[in-house]
Design an enzyme around this catalytic site. Structure first.
Site, PDB file in Angstrom:
ATOM      1  N   HIS A 508      22.704  12.738  -5.570  1.00 48.39           N
ATOM      2  CA  HIS A 508      23.653  13.107  -6.626  1.00 48.39           C
ATOM      3  C   HIS A 508      23.251  14.386  -7.368  1.00 48.39           C
ATOM      4  O   HIS A 508      23.992  14.863  -8.226  1.00 48.39           O
ATOM      5  CB  HIS A 508      23.839  11.939  -7.614  1.00 48.39           C
ATOM      6  CG  HIS A 508      22.734  11.776  -8.608  1.00 48.39           C
ATOM      7  ND1 HIS A 508      21.752  10.818  -8.487  1.00 48.39           N
ATOM      8  CD2 HIS A 508      22.444  12.449  -9.753  1.00 48.39           C
ATOM      9  CE1 HIS A 508      20.927  10.900  -9.522  1.00 48.39           C
ATOM     10  NE2 HIS A 508      21.326  11.891 -10.309  1.00 48.39           N
ATOM     11  N   ASP A 561      21.767   6.822  -2.537  1.00 40.35           N
ATOM     12  CA  ASP A 561      21.650   8.077  -3.280  1.00 40.35           C
ATOM     13  C   ASP A 561      20.307   8.742  -2.951  1.00 40.35           C
ATOM     14  O   ASP A 561      19.394   8.780  -3.759  1.00 40.35           O
ATOM     15  CB  ASP A 561      21.757   7.764  -4.781  1.00 40.35           C
ATOM     16  CG  ASP A 561      21.633   9.003  -5.653  1.00 40.35           C
ATOM     17  OD1 ASP A 561      21.344   8.839  -6.862  1.00 40.35           O
ATOM     18  OD2 ASP A 561      21.806  10.122  -5.132  1.00 40.35           O
ATOM     19  N   SER A 688      16.023  12.293 -12.379  1.00 39.33           N
ATOM     20  CA  SER A 688      16.677  11.882 -11.133  1.00 39.33           C
ATOM     21  C   SER A 688      16.008  12.503  -9.920  1.00 39.33           C
ATOM     22  O   SER A 688      15.629  13.674  -9.926  1.00 39.33           O
ATOM     23  CB  SER A 688      18.155  12.294 -11.157  1.00 39.33           C
ATOM     24  OG  SER A 688      18.857  11.564 -12.133  1.00 39.33           O
TER      25      SER A 688
END
Length: 755
Positions: A508, A561, A688
């Site tokens: 992402h 992801d 992330s």
């Protein structure tokens, strides 16, 4: 096995015609009557001018009821009788000690190739090996099965097979468990273990050894090489990793090797042990390390082949070691053939004390390794244990935290090894490494040394990191990722170097039209700087689709992801830039001290051995701003503990149970919240793609940071109790397929070797 049976049969035929395999009756002045063994063979070898030894040999899976006879002054000891010795079946320790579960089948004894299965009662969680096989060395395959609730500070340490008793059933800080082996079995390892503050047990898991139990060459190679590699790389100062590990030439690593040459060790075993020492030193030299050596041979007295002080003063060099060992004559001092093990350890203690007194600074930075080859049978000098304790005290120098600066190994050599005594002389630390090796045939260990240290056919060691200061660690696999999108917006993420050509991160972090040249990479060494290479392409998992579950009222789906950044060329590996270990690879097996062919499921069993698994991540601002921050601590929730994550998702996002489970699929790890009076750290938006990792021997990445229920960093929110984070599980089969496709490609530079 067929070859072994053929030769056994062949030799038995010879025995019918020739009572003494190694020549004629003239080799021994002792009587030749009643020397045979039922189901096996024997050999005779000359120890010295006064004694010969007869050894009984059985085929694999059997052991002789009498190991050997010594001929001295015309008499055998023990004296032969009309009732011949026999080859008995090897048995494994009684496995019916599993608490809160069942062992099948239930038998009085278990012989080689017998298989057992283990199952817990309802409401108990299983860990360890569900199926175990009795092996020809008298040990069970796999790990100790455990059935527990895992609701204590330390995980249930289990009850290894062969135990008659374990005292202690509460596993909170400072609680103890005490083990006792069944009659005729010797306890090897830690009789008493203590639950430590960090959530792990002190010492080493005990094992119950029978008189015939031994460690296979593969076990020795695995365990000894893994712990020695850790020692060699502990104070690494090299510019290149892997085979180019270099230690400071002024010291850093002192290796003491003592070899028993007393009467109870025959010349054949002595020469084999000498060859093992030579090959071991040679293998260490492949790494371009520069340890200092002290090598001594002992019987009644101690003779130094190489002296530590002389070696450090360059009076002796490495080439001299091999020459001096080759030139040592086993018979040159056979008039004094008693066994004074204490005196050998006293010599090592005096040498270590001298080094401490003469160079305090170097001593404080030096790793000490003591390797003893002996049968442990001492007939003079007294008990060696107090001297071994003095060696420990000398190295610790009043600081208990320095116990990791000393590694004490013993290789049991000979037919009758005093296992219980020797086990008191070796290192027993909470990392569960093995330091005492019971050898069946030292020559087989020599043959396996080729695989013990040489990493020339695989990539540099993964998962290592380096201390800089007391409160700061460098994580050389951490990469800061900055992406300039087509609309002018910029995204910041984190990734981890998993091979010299690939960075693992979250999918992402990228948009479909991102250009590789607009991706900036920074390394997290002592000062964050450009990685020095450009991006070739970004590879997203084919099943990742953020809008894939909109029809199910889920606006953003982060399943799979995960992404890989492929570089145009490999980065140069060095102590400040190296790879982290990832699951299901041979490289990680080695980091975990497992054999190369250990399946991935065993890695997971070892790493995820409780419902709450201690893990870590690094904050993003540590990477980009070079702030002094240590790793962040979290607990990965498994089994019934994970239900809390669904409940919090329902509450925070105001969704149903069904929707929560569609969002939080099985390929997500969950962290966050308050558990056992511990508050989990919470990730922020810039974290992330970063790794969730465990510390087991080295650092193993098990997950990729993906998404969370709330961004507590956005508005400085201090409330973390209802925050939960979710991370891609790298053990997931679909994720593994993706990683294998690119990282296991033999056409790339230094591919990983997947299981």
């Amino acid at each position: 096995m067929q070859t072994l049976l053929f030769w056994s049969s062949f030799l038995l035929v010879i025995l019918n015609h020739c009572p003494f395999l190694n020549g004629a009756p003239s080799i021994s002045p002792c009587p030749e009557n009643n020397l045979n063994i039922t189901g096996g063979i024997y050999t005779i070898s000359k120890v010295n001018n006064h004694e010969t030894i007869l050894r009984y040999i059985c085929e694999e899976g059997f052991y002789p009821s009498v190991k050997k006879r010594v001929c001295s002054r015309g008499q055998w000891n023990p004296k032969p009788t009309k009732r011949l010795p026999v080859c008995k079946k090897v048995t494994c320790p009684n496995p019916n000690v599993l608490g809160n579960g069942n062992v099948l089948p239930l038998k009085r004894s278990y012989v080689v190739n017998d298989t057992t299965t283990y199952k817990c009662y309802s409401d108990f969680t299983f860990q360890g090996s569900a199926t175990r096989v009795c092996q020809s060395n008298g040990k069970w395959s796999g790990g100790t099965p455990i059935c527990s609730h895992n609701n204590n500070h330390c995980p249930d340490p289990g009850i290894p097979p062969g135990m008659s008793n374990r005292e202690g059933h509460i596993f909170d800080i400072d609680d103890k468990v005490t083990y006792t082996c069944q009659k005729d079995l010797t306890l090897i390892g830690s009789k008493v273990r203590v639950c430590l503050d960090g959530g792990y047990w002190s010492g080493k898991e005990p094992e119950c050894y029978a008189d015939f139990t031994y460690d296979t060459p593969e076990e020795v190679a695995e365990a000894f090489s893994s712990s020695l590699k850790t020692t060699i790389t502990m104070h690494e100062e090299s510019e290149q990793a892997g085979k180019k590990i270099r230690l400071d030439q002024n010291g850093k690593l002192d290796i003491y090797i003592a070899l028993d040459a007393s009467d109870s060790i025959d010349e054949d075993n002595f020469n084999k042990a000498k060859n093992v020492i030579k090959k071991l030193i040679n293998k260490i030299s492949y790494y371009e390390v520069f340890p200092n050596y002290d090598i001594l041979i002992f019987a009644t007295d101690v003779q130094h082949i190489v002296n530590m002080t002389d070696f450090k003063r360059k009076k002796s060099k490495l080439s001299d070691v091999f020459t001096l060992l080759d030139n040592y004559n086993f018979e040159q001092d056979r008039k004094k053939t008693g066994t004074n093990i204490r005196k050998a350890y006293e010599s090592i203690r005096d040498s270590i004390s001298f080094e401490r007194a003469n160079n305090k600074k170097d001593f404080s930075e030096t790793q000490h390794v003591v390797i003893m080859f002996t049968d442990g049978i001492a007939n003079m000098g007294g008990d060696p244990k107090p001297v071994v304790d003095e060696i420990r005290q000398t190295v610790q120098d009043g600081n208990k935290d320095r116990e990791t600066y000393l590694d004490l190994y013993v290789f049991g050599v000979g037919d009758d090894v005093e296992k219980d005594k020797i086990d008191e002389w070796v290192t027993k630390r909470y990392n569960n490494e093995k330091y005492f090796f019971m050898l069946q045939d030292i020559q087989k260990v020599e043959e396996t040394l080729d695989e013990m240290i040489d990493e020339s056919t695989s990539m540099p060691l993964c998962g290592l990191y380096k201390d800089y200061t007391e409160d700061r660690l460098s994580y050389p696999w951490m990469i800061s990722i900055s992406v300039l999108h087509q609309n002018g917006a910029r995204s910041n993420c984190v990734g981890s170097l998993v091979t010299p050509m690939f960075i693992l991160t979250a999918a992402h972090c990228f948009k479909f039209d991102d250009e590789p040249e607009k991706i900036e990479l920074l390394a997290s060494n002592s000062k964050a700087k450009s990685l020095g290479v450009t991006v070739d392409k970004v590879l997203l998992h084919s099943d990742y689709n953020i809008a894939g579950k909109k029809a199910q009222n889920i606006n953003e789906s982060y399943e799979y992801d995960v992404a890989l950044i492929q570089l145009k060329k490999s980065v140069k590996i060095n102590p400040d830039l190296r790879t982290i270990c990832i699951p299901c690879t041979v490289e990680t097996n080695r980091a975990l001290q497992l054999s190369d062919n250990t399946p991935c499921v065993k890695q997971r069993e070892m790493l995820f051995n409780s419902d709450l698994v201690k893990a870590n991540f690094i904050k993003h601002d540590f990477v980009i701003r070079n702030k002094i921050k240590t790793k962040q601590h979290v607990l990965i929730k498994q089994n019934h503990q994970k239900s809390d994550c669904y409940e919090q998702a329902k509450k925070v996002l105001n969704i149903s149970e069904k929707t929560a489970r569609l969002m939080i699929t099985e390929n997500f790890f969950c962290t966050g919240g308050v558990t056992k009076n511990s508050v989990d750290a919470i990730t922020c938006k810039g974290d992330s793609g970063g790794p969730i990792f465990l510390e087991v021997n080295r650092l193993i990445q098990v997950g990729v940071i993906s998404w969370g229920l709330k961004d507590i960093c956005l508005n400085g929110d201090k409330q973390t109790q209802d925050a939960r984070d979710f991370h891609i599980d790298l053990f997931d089969e679909n994720v593994q397929d993706f990683l294998v496709q690119y990282l296991g490609n033999e056409d790339i530079d230094t591919p990983l070797h997947f299981l």
